[in-house]
Design an enzyme around this catalytic site. Structure first.
Site: not given
Ligand code: UDX
Length: 436
Positions: A11, A149, A151, A250, A255, A258, A261
């Protein structure tokens, strides 16, 4: 305007570098000597596409330092982007935020806006402002602004420079004006609100996305039972603009740093206030079961994993990151090792971090093919391009028994049907061509 960013993790660092890209002079401070050294060598301590390039491009406007005292003394705006990890009871640990706040209070010498970027429980911004005011060493005006944020790792630079919205929670017109000076260069729409609502926007957004994923995972599990195809279902749902076509994939659960937690933290906050967030609790429960879905599938083929050669493809929680936090691999691999499996694993960038946890217990391979050689079963945990692009026939050619359990629906079922293999994915029919 002198901007300081406290914390050079995902961040803080991305915020600092992107603010330099829009023209500001930014000083990034951290307590970690190694990180500052790496940054001063022009390298990013985290794997994040485009970040190093932007650091190079804006190197005249960027300073990386351990000297937070000097940085805070001169600052007009201080962004706080330190971690708020999960405590054992699920609540957010604000230790690092308060450590920074203490230093700010002791060192600021002129009026300053403190911007909390870290994800913090609702009410924290106000509390930090109170803390700062009661611990100030010099008589200055200090105000706290909430600026969460949004991101995602792997697209953090793009998500920041092309944010869909900039959420600003303020308590005064003055703070609003300063924040607009910081961000006007980005030309993105603002949501200006009070600090509590800004804090809630962050949690509610992340938890909604987590809920959406858990919902799709449950529908996928039911699809498997009743013979429907989750990808077609998601396509049909996603064309309804009220639902939207994003975050409908799906898999073996969400994981990262974010969603796990933030779902637990909001649920904790609700409980603390004598309210039960039933939907979020369900999302958490569904996700923890989903993470072990492939192990359950594997037991159909082998009673236990003792002495089996297991190929693991993908270790990180999602592609384009080296981050392992809450990655399904970390939940599955200990079970496989415990039962005496021989594991070979491949991940394009996650190997280095995984080795810190499992230095010797696993054989790390340089590519998919090497990993598959002589395997009895293959688990896919992350949808890296290198894994998605492998020619499907290679599974049959290289594995001892071509049983592939795909937790990320990497392949088109029509293509799989052309190959001799057993293929199980999430929310889709099992293909078993092995005896044909
Ligand atoms: C997330 C949020 O998207 C972001 O806005 C926030 O600031 C931080 O948390 P991030 O953890 O980097 O970002 O990844 P993201 O792409 O959102 O994916 C999170 C998890 O969800 C991953 O494990 C991904 O595999 C899973 N996921 C995502 C799915 O299982 N299916 C989906 O359709 C999308």
């Amino acid at each position: 305007m002198k901007i300081v960013v406290a914390g050079t993790g995902y961040v803080g660092l991305v915020t600092g570098v992107c603010l330099s890209e829009v023209g500001h002079s930014v000083t990034c401070v951290d307590v970690d000597e190694n990180k500052i050294k790496t940054l001063n060598e022009g390298k990013s301590p985290i794997f994040e596409p485009d970040l190093e390039e932007l650091m190079k491009k804006n190197k005249e406007k960027l300073t990386f330092t351990l000297d937070s005292k000097k940085a805070y003394e001169e600052a007009d705006v201080i962004f706080v982007g330190v971690g708020t990890p999960e405590k054992k009871d699920g609540s957010a640990n604000l230790k690092y935020v308060y450590e920074v706040a203490k230093e700010i209070a002791e060192n600021v010498k002129k009026d300053v806006i403190v911007v909390i970027k870290s994800t913090v429980p609702i009410g924290t911004n106000k509390k930090i402002e109170k803390y700062l005011n009661s611990n100030l060493k010099n008589k200055v005006r200090i105000e706290v602004v909430s600026n969460p944020e949004f991101l995602s790792q792997g697209t953090a630079v793009r998500d920041t420079l092309h944010a869909q919205r900039i959420v600003i929670g303020v308590n005064s017109k003055f703070a609003e004006k300063v924040m607009k000076e910081v961000y006007d260069g980005l030309g993105q729409p603002y949501v200006i609100t009070d600090r509590e609502s800004a804090e809630m926007i962050k949690y509610a957004s992340n938890d909604f996305l987590a809920l959406k994923i858990s919902y799709m995972n449950e529908i996928a599990n039911l699809c498997e039972i009743v013979g429907a195809n989750i990808q077609d279902v998601a396509k049909g749902m996603g064309m309804d603009t009220r639902i939207g076509n994003k975050f409908l994939n799906a898999g073996i659960g969400y994981g990262g740093s974010c969603f796990p937690k933030d779902t637990k933290a909001l649920s904790w906050l609700a409980n603390f206030n004598d309210y039960e967030l039933k939907t979020i609790k369900a999302a958490i429960e569904v996700n923890s079961n989903q993470k072990l879905k492939l192990i359950k599938k594997a037991r159909k083929y082998y009673d236990d994993f003792e002495g089996l050669n297991i190929a693991v493809l993908g270790l990180t929680f999602k592609p384009n990151t080296d981050d392992l936090r809450e990655a399904p691999s970390l939940y599955n691999i200990p079970i496989l090792l415990d039962e005496g499996a021989n594991i070979k694993a491949y991940d394009p960038v996650g190997e280095k971090n995984f080795k810190k946890i499992y230095p010797k217990e696993i054989i790390y391979c340089n590519n998919v093919e090497e990993t598959l050689k002589n395997a009895d079963i293959c688990f896919i945990f992350t949808e890296w391009d290198e894994i998605k692009n492998i020619e499907l026939g290679r599974y049959n050619e290289l594995m001892k028994t071509p049983i592939v359990l795909d937790g990320r629906n990497c392949y088109d079922l029509n293509e799989v049907k052309k190959v001799k293999m057993v293929y199980e994915s999430i929310g889709r029919k099992t293909i078993n061509n092995i005896n044909k």
